[in-house]
Design a protein around this motif. Structure first.
Motif, PDB file in Angstrom:
ATOM      1  N   ASP A  39       0.834  -1.209   0.000  1.00 26.52           N
ATOM      2  CA  ASP A  39       0.000   0.000   0.000  1.00 26.52           C
ATOM      3  C   ASP A  39       0.871   1.262   0.000  1.00 26.52           C
ATOM      4  OD1 ASP A  39      -2.294  -1.493   0.004  1.00 26.52           O
ATOM      5  OD2 ASP A  39      -2.668  -1.306   2.156  1.00 26.52           O
ATOM      6  N   GLY A  40       1.934   1.246   0.818  1.00 29.91           N
ATOM      7  CA  GLY A  40       2.826   2.393   0.866  1.00 29.91           C
ATOM      8  C   GLY A  40       3.505   2.646  -0.463  1.00 29.91           C
ATOM      9  N   LEU A  41       3.976   1.577  -1.114  1.00 28.61           N
ATOM     10  CA  LEU A  41       4.618   1.702  -2.423  1.00 28.61           C
ATOM     11  C   LEU A  41       3.625   2.168  -3.475  1.00 28.61           C
ATOM     12  CD1 LEU A  41       7.208   1.224  -4.106  1.00 28.61           C
ATOM     13  CD2 LEU A  41       6.428  -1.131  -4.450  1.00 28.61           C
ATOM     14  N   SER A  42       2.420   1.607  -3.458  1.00 27.70           N
ATOM     15  CA  SER A  42       1.399   1.965  -4.433  1.00 27.70           C
ATOM     16  C   SER A  42       0.948   3.417  -4.267  1.00 27.70           C
ATOM     17  CB  SER A  42       0.206   1.016  -4.308  1.00 27.70           C
ATOM     18  OG  SER A  42      -0.773   1.306  -5.274  1.00 27.70           O
ATOM     19  N   ASN A  43       0.801   3.870  -3.027  1.00 28.66           N
ATOM     20  CA  ASN A  43       0.371   5.254  -2.778  1.00 28.66           C
ATOM     21  C   ASN A  43       1.436   6.266  -3.199  1.00 28.66           C
ATOM     22  OD1 ASN A  43      -2.066   4.406  -1.703  1.00 28.66           O
ATOM     23  ND2 ASN A  43      -1.290   4.353   0.396  1.00 28.66           N
ATOM     24  N   LEU A  44       2.687   5.840  -3.177  1.00 26.55           N
ATOM     25  CA  LEU A  44       3.781   6.736  -3.544  1.00 26.55           C
ATOM     26  C   LEU A  44       3.829   6.997  -5.045  1.00 26.55           C
ATOM     27  CD1 LEU A  44       6.432   8.255  -2.924  1.00 26.55           C
ATOM     28  CD2 LEU A  44       7.609   6.045  -3.067  1.00 26.55           C
ATOM     29  N   LEU A  45       3.642   5.963  -5.840  1.00 19.78           N
ATOM     30  CA  LEU A  45       3.795   6.075  -7.289  1.00 19.78           C
ATOM     31  C   LEU A  45       2.515   6.554  -7.953  1.00 19.78           C
ATOM     32  CD1 LEU A  45       5.799   2.801  -7.960  1.00 19.78           C
ATOM     33  CD2 LEU A  45       6.675   5.127  -7.996  1.00 19.78           C
ATOM     34  N   ARG A  46       2.644   7.526  -8.849  1.00 18.44           N
ATOM     35  CA  ARG A  46       1.497   8.010  -9.618  1.00 18.44           C
ATOM     36  C   ARG A  46       1.433   7.361 -10.996  1.00 18.44           C
ATOM     37  NH1 ARG A  46       2.109  14.236  -9.863  1.00 18.44           N
ATOM     38  NH2 ARG A  46       0.290  13.950 -11.212  1.00 18.44           N
ATOM     39  N   SER A  47       2.567   7.270 -11.686  1.00 26.30           N
ATOM     40  CA  SER A  47       2.619   6.618 -12.999  1.00 26.30           C
ATOM     41  C   SER A  47       4.050   6.184 -13.266  1.00 26.30           C
ATOM     42  CB  SER A  47       2.135   7.547 -14.111  1.00 26.30           C
ATOM     43  OG  SER A  47       3.002   8.650 -14.287  1.00 26.30           O
ATOM     44  N   ILE A  48       4.210   5.238 -14.195  1.00 23.91           N
ATOM     45  CA  ILE A  48       5.520   4.671 -14.516  1.00 23.91           C
ATOM     46  C   ILE A  48       5.767   4.828 -16.008  1.00 23.91           C
ATOM     47  CG2 ILE A  48       6.931   2.584 -14.478  1.00 23.91           C
ATOM     48  CD1 ILE A  48       5.226   1.587 -12.159  1.00 23.91           C
ATOM     49  N   GLU A  49       6.991   5.176 -16.363  1.00 23.51           N
ATOM     50  CA  GLU A  49       7.344   5.376 -17.769  1.00 23.51           C
ATOM     51  C   GLU A  49       7.224   4.056 -18.540  1.00 23.51           C
ATOM     52  OE1 GLU A  49       9.744   5.536 -21.257  1.00 23.51           O
ATOM     53  OE2 GLU A  49      10.687   4.758 -19.450  1.00 23.51           O
ATOM     54  N   THR A  99       4.774   8.322 -21.338  1.00 24.44           N
ATOM     55  CA  THR A  99       5.936   8.389 -22.218  1.00 24.44           C
ATOM     56  C   THR A  99       6.902   9.430 -21.694  1.00 24.44           C
ATOM     57  OG1 THR A  99       4.602   7.759 -24.124  1.00 24.44           O
ATOM     58  CG2 THR A  99       6.735   8.799 -24.569  1.00 24.44           C
ATOM     59  N   GLN A 100       8.143   9.040 -21.556  1.00 26.57           N
ATOM     60  CA  GLN A 100       9.145   9.953 -21.038  1.00 26.57           C
ATOM     61  C   GLN A 100       9.449  11.049 -22.050  1.00 26.57           C
ATOM     62  OE1 GLN A 100      10.227  10.160 -18.157  1.00 26.57           O
ATOM     63  NE2 GLN A 100      12.334  10.901 -18.024  1.00 26.57           N
ATOM     64  N   THR A 101       9.438  12.304 -21.612  1.00 31.15           N
ATOM     65  CA  THR A 101       9.777  13.428 -22.487  1.00 31.15           C
ATOM     66  C   THR A 101      11.275  13.463 -22.711  1.00 31.15           C
ATOM     67  OG1 THR A 101       7.930  14.692 -21.598  1.00 31.15           O
ATOM     68  CG2 THR A 101       9.633  15.919 -22.797  1.00 31.15           C
ATOM     69  N   PRO A 102      11.724  13.447 -23.989  1.00 28.12           N
ATOM     70  CA  PRO A 102      13.172  13.456 -24.249  1.00 28.12           C
ATOM     71  C   PRO A 102      13.816  14.705 -23.682  1.00 28.12           C
ATOM     72  CG  PRO A 102      11.924  12.963 -26.251  1.00 28.12           C
ATOM     73  CD  PRO A 102      10.941  13.422 -25.221  1.00 28.12           C
ATOM     74  N   PRO A 103      14.978  14.577 -23.084  1.00 23.74           N
ATOM     75  CA  PRO A 103      15.672  15.752 -22.549  1.00 23.74           C
ATOM     76  C   PRO A 103      16.189  16.643 -23.660  1.00 23.74           C
ATOM     77  CG  PRO A 103      17.098  13.832 -22.423  1.00 23.74           C
ATOM     78  CD  PRO A 103      15.742  13.336 -22.882  1.00 23.74           C
ATOM     79  N   GLU A 104      16.318  17.938 -23.370  1.00 23.14           N
ATOM     80  CA  GLU A 104      16.885  18.863 -24.345  1.00 23.14           C
ATOM     81  C   GLU A 104      18.372  18.532 -24.520  1.00 23.14           C
ATOM     82  OE1 GLU A 104      16.188  22.848 -23.279  1.00 23.14           O
ATOM     83  OE2 GLU A 104      14.004  22.685 -23.304  1.00 23.14           O
ATOM     84  N   MET A 105      18.839  18.599 -25.777  1.00 28.40           N
ATOM     85  CA  MET A 105      20.204  18.269 -26.087  1.00 28.40           C
ATOM     86  C   MET A 105      21.069  19.523 -26.105  1.00 28.40           C
ATOM     87  SD  MET A 105      19.826  15.053 -26.358  1.00 28.40           S
ATOM     88  CE  MET A 105      21.382  14.519 -27.041  1.00 28.40           C
ATOM     89  N   ASP A 106      22.345  19.381 -25.782  1.00 30.71           N
ATOM     90  CA  ASP A 106      23.277  20.487 -25.862  1.00 30.71           C
ATOM     91  C   ASP A 106      23.483  20.897 -27.317  1.00 30.71           C
ATOM     92  OD1 ASP A 106      23.580  20.414 -23.163  1.00 30.71           O
ATOM     93  OD2 ASP A 106      25.364  19.123 -23.218  1.00 30.71           O
ATOM     94  N   ASP A 107      23.807  22.171 -27.527  1.00 31.07           N
ATOM     95  CA  ASP A 107      23.954  22.685 -28.879  1.00 31.07           C
ATOM     96  C   ASP A 107      25.101  22.026 -29.647  1.00 31.07           C
ATOM     97  OD1 ASP A 107      21.833  24.327 -28.515  1.00 31.07           O
ATOM     98  OD2 ASP A 107      23.044  26.086 -27.953  1.00 31.07           O
TER      99      ASP A 107
END
Length: 375
Positions: free
Chosen positions: A263-273, A363-371
């Motif tokens: 229950d503690g683990l389930s209450n902690l997590l909202r969504s998984i990638e 879906t995980q949002t891709p991180p911004e890449m360095d120039d």
């Protein structure tokens, strides 16, 4: 920009630590990456007979393609590769498995037989689900790490299944046991893989005179010469293992400890990638939880409850900042894992995974890449 070829010209240096083994199609060495302080097994394609280099190069490339399709805790991972077609050679950079082959491990730790059997079936069930035949099942190709994790290795003879699920065996190996009846018709499918896995465990159990194995009826069905009387798939074998394990009963106190933690683990997590995986086995997770407990044992609640969820989810997830986790709940759960049998541990872990499976996926949002990155 489309179809632009990105050239990585910077040399990557590794430290050669030792040679791991020599095979018919090449040799494997242990490399150390000093930048990230990790070790990798590097397999070089170099047949003992140079005349065979061109003949089997396609099979080497096929092994790379198969390994890149696989992501499972009981199967060796591939991280990178380098091909030199003009020279008919190449390299695969893989996970380094520090351990021993399955027969040697069970010679030393016979009590692990049921856990090792279950993990092996899980690994081959994953291959079956993804349509991948191993085709070289033997003791040396199933390793067990120092943490008791099974790792299936060496996909040099592996192939994807055809549309009808069958594959002409088309290989001539030094088979170590009686051959199944379908070999008369040059057929090889997942029932054949079931047979060889079964015969492998039958051989080990017989030679070591292991008496604690509890899946004898299942093993008998796996080892039948005629495919019609044999268990049809690894997924069926997994179901049969679960049916046996359900005979393991939990006390009311054990159920209560599990539910409070879940229950503690389930209450902690909202969504998984979407691409996140789960850590295993239970013994490794218990060790990680103990390390956490030592750092918070004087508190009432965990200052950062995500340290618990990170022991189970291998990947990104979203969590509730308002959730809390009691230290006593963590303590009781660790005690439950440590005092129960391996069979009970795996049931507990399977139930926790079911809780996690019920969480929404994102879906995980891709991180911004360095120039200065060229794409």
């Amino acid at each position: 920009m489309d179809n632009q070829v990105i050239k990585f010209v910077r040399q990557k240096d590794f430290v050669l630590e030792k040679r791991l083994g020599q095979g018919a199609t090449g040799n494997t060495v242990l490399l150390h990456d000093p930048v990230i302080n990790e070790r990798f097994a590097c397999k070089k394609y170099e047949p003992a007979n140079p005349a065979h280099a061109s003949q089997f190069f396609d099979a080497f490339v096929r092994e790379i393609k198969l390994l890149h399709l696989i992501n499972h805790p009981n199967i060796v991972r591939v991280f990178n590769y380098h091909l030199f077609p003009k020279q008919n050679t190449g390299y695969i950079l893989m996970e380094y498995v520090s351990g021993m082959d399955i027969g040697t491990h069970l010679l030393i730790s016979q009590d692990d037989i049921n856990d090792i059997f279950t993990q092996t079936i899980d690994g081959f069930a994953y291959l079956e689900k993804n349509g991948i035949l191993h085709r070289d099942i033997r003791e040396s190709n199933i390793l067990v790490t120092s943490d008791n994790v099974v790792k299936i290795i060496d996909f040099g003879f592996g192939k994807r299944t055809t549309s009808d699920g069958n594959y002409n065996k088309s290989i001539s190996l030094n088979w170590w046991c009686d051959l199944p009846s379908e070999f008369k018709n040059s057929l090889y499918d997942f029932r054949t893989e079931v047979y060889f896995v079964g015969k492998l465990f039958e051989k080990i159990i017989s030679e070591l005179q292991i008496e604690s194995f509890k899946h004898g009826d299942l093993l008998d069905r796996m080892c039948r010469i005629e495919p019609e009387g044999r268990i049809g798939s690894f997924s069926e074998a997994k179901s049969a293992i679960l049916d046996t394990d359900f005979g393991t009963d939990f006390s009311d106190d054990e159920r209560q400890v599990y539910r409070e933690f879940a229950d503690g683990l389930s209450n902690l997590l909202r969504s998984i990638e979407n691409d996140a995986k789960y850590y295993s086995p239970a013994s490794v997770i218990a060790t990680k939880l103990e390390e956490i407990y030592r750092k918070v044992m004087l508190e009432n609640f965990l200052p950062d409850p995500t340290v618990v969820s990170s022991c189970f989810v291998n990947g990104a997830y979203r969590y509730s900042t308002n959730a809390y986790f009691e230290v006593d709940v963590l303590k009781n759960f660790i005690a439950l894992l440590r005092k129960t049998s391996r069979e009970k541990q795996e049931i507990i872990l399977a139930n926790l995974h079911s809780r996690l499976d019920a969480k929404p996926r994102h879906t995980q949002t891709p991180p911004e890449m360095d120039d200065d990155i060229p794409f």
